[in-house]
Design an enzyme around this catalytic site. Structure first.
Site, mmCIF file in Angstrom:
data_model
loop_
_atom_site.group_PDB
_atom_site.id
_atom_site.type_symbol
_atom_site.label_atom_id
_atom_site.label_comp_id
_atom_site.label_asym_id
_atom_site.label_seq_id
_atom_site.Cartn_x
_atom_site.Cartn_y
_atom_site.Cartn_z
ATOM 1 N N ASN A 92 -23.388 15.975 -25.476
ATOM 2 C CA ASN A 92 -22.391 15.392 -23.850
ATOM 3 C C ASN A 92 -23.273 15.244 -23.381
ATOM 4 O OD1 ASN A 92 -20.612 14.748 -22.056
ATOM 5 N ND2 ASN A 92 -19.205 16.717 -22.214
ATOM 6 N N ARG A 110 -19.719 12.424 -27.125
ATOM 7 C CA ARG A 110 -19.047 12.834 -26.244
ATOM 8 C C ARG A 110 -19.242 10.857 -25.386
ATOM 9 N NH1 ARG A 110 -16.792 15.540 -21.259
ATOM 10 N NH2 ARG A 110 -14.876 14.520 -21.421
ATOM 11 N N HIS A 138 -9.709 12.917 -21.964
ATOM 12 C CA HIS A 138 -9.725 14.286 -22.283
ATOM 13 C C HIS A 138 -9.009 13.716 -23.288
ATOM 14 C CE1 HIS A 138 -9.424 16.113 -17.856
ATOM 15 N NE2 HIS A 138 -10.729 16.796 -18.135
ATOM 16 N N ARG A 151 -11.098 16.731 -7.318
ATOM 17 C CA ARG A 151 -10.471 15.585 -7.234
ATOM 18 C C ARG A 151 -9.300 15.563 -6.826
ATOM 19 N NH1 ARG A 151 -11.460 13.762 -13.281
ATOM 20 N NH2 ARG A 151 -13.384 15.311 -13.239
ATOM 21 N N GLU A 183 -13.329 21.274 -27.731
ATOM 22 C CA GLU A 183 -13.613 19.836 -27.835
ATOM 23 C C GLU A 183 -14.859 19.928 -28.711
ATOM 24 O OE1 GLU A 183 -12.837 17.801 -23.803
ATOM 25 O OE2 GLU A 183 -12.562 20.111 -23.965
#
Ligand code: AMP
Length: 396
Positions: free
Chosen positions: A7, A85, A174, A235, A379
């Protein structure tokens, strides 16, 4: 066969070497502060941790360390593939893809949609292909799982040309996590994934909620960018689209300043004026910190409202899944969210909810309730599985 999962961010590389079938992790770690003189890579060899400095601060240097670690473990020859990813696959990718020059070009074409993430993902793939030239590389997209969302859910009510000419629509993110936890939840419910309707709430630093009908995403809270939807660590989630114009006129802020503040200074941090860390907020709220209390309350209220909204996309709700750092660990957030969702038939089992922490998946509702459960996301394992699946397909 071991799969190396990478990633690559703009200043970091997270990596794991794992078996896609058993999920066993042989090696994992994180290269940080790449591009600076202070770069280093931390390697976890199953309990034993070492940190190497990276004076050059580059991806190739980080992969050089990874190669020598694999050599030292004696597993270099057993690595069969590299799974990457990739944040944005636009409308082009509804599934993972074997990396080819055409696929790299298509990922590059998605850069305007993810200007911070896709360039780093691309640079990482290119450096990894040089470091591991003999291995197949597979790109696994955060957006791909959501490509099954119907047009009624993905279109914004804006001029059509913005969609046709610039790709302005909802994409969602996601996806790897939502796909993984819905599979796990179906198994825990003893149901076939193809006939179970779930809402999955991935609550980490970034947060998103997805409606999954029969294993397919049919709506999700993030949109064109990962800024839309529920309240997150830093966020804002949804705001009035008139906000930019208002702030430009009233506060003299530029578009760039407003966007940066909505991404980095808002959410739990903005509301509390304290921290983006849910654990610290819960502690501060319990000591009477008003901003922390407000941040947690707004987070929960907006989350519950979004979950209830997602039930519209499903018709019938068979289960609600909590995952991510907050979803897996915060019994308080889960209980408060379920408390606001009595309208959907949820009733929390206090003891079971208090027991469900990271590493311990399970149901957190009473037997008569609509089921809610905590599922540990993984993940890396999902990327490794998807990588293996694509390669089997390619070789079939
Ligand atoms: P992630 O991005 O999935 O690692 O999630 C990070 C978020 O999980 C942060 O807001 C953490 O504060 C939160 N988190 C981790 N552990 C706990 C905990 N025990 N209680 C509440 N929040 C937690």
């Amino acid at each position: 066969m071991w799969t190396l999962v990478l990633n690559c961010g703009s200043s970091s590389v997270k990596f794991a070497l794992l078996d896609p079938t058993s999920g066993e992790v042989r090696l994992s770690g994180l290269a940080e502060r790449l591009g600076s003189g202070a770069a280093s890579v931390r390697v976890d060899r199953g309990g034993e941790r070492v940190t190497h400095p990276l004076p050059g601060g580059s991806y190739p240097e980080a992969f050089g360390v990874l190669l020598s670690e694999l050599g030292a473990l004696g597993v270099r020859g057993d690595v069969g593939a590299v799974g990457h990813r990739v944040v944005h696959g636009g409308e082009r990718f509804s599934a993972p893809a074997l990396v080819t020059p055409e696929v790299l070009e298509a990922i590059r074409a998605c850069v305007p949609l993810a200007p911070l993430h896709n360039p780093a993902n691309l640079a990482g793939i290119e450096a990894a292909r040089e470091a591991f030239p003999d291995l197949p590389h597979v790109a696994v997209f955060d957006t791909a799982f959501h490509q099954t969302i119907p047009e009624v859910a993905y279109r914004y009510a804006v001029p059509e040309a913005w969609y046709t000419q610039h790709g302005v629509r909802r994409y969602g993110f996601h996806g790897t996590s939502h796909a993984f936890v819905s599979g796990e939840a179906a198994r825990m419910l003893g149901r076939d994934l193809s006939d179970v309707n779930l809402v999955t709430a991935h609550l980490g630093n970034g947060c998103s909620v997805t409606a999954v009908r029969g294993g397919r995403s049919v709506d999700t809270s993030m949109g064109l960018t990962p800024l839309e939807g529920v309240v997150m660590g830093t966020r804002s989630g949804d705001v009035d689209p008139g906000l930019h114009d208002f702030l430009a006129r009233q506060a003299g802020l530029s578009l760039g300043e407003i966007t940066a503040a909505l991404n980095k200074e808002s959410g739990l941090l903005g509301l509390s004026n304290l921290t983006n860390d849910m654990r610290e907020l819960e502690e501060a709220a319990s000591r009477g910190h008003a901003g922390a209390r407000l941040a947690v309350d707004v987070f929960v209220y907006r989350l519950a409202k979004t979950i209830a909204g997602m039930s519209v996309a499903l018709g019938r709700l068979d289960g609600l899944v909590f995952t991510g750092g907050i979803g897996e660990n915060s019994a308080g957030v889960r209980a408060a969210t379920l408390g606001r969702l009595g309208v959907l038939g949820f009733e929390v089992d206090k003891a079971a909810n208090a027991q469900a922490v990271r590493g311990q998946a399970g149901f957190i509702t009473t037997p008569q309730s609509t089921p809610a459960l905590v599922v540990n996301t993984n993940e890396e394992l999902m990327i490794a599985r998807e990588t293996a699946r694509i390669l089997q397909g390619e070789h079939a």
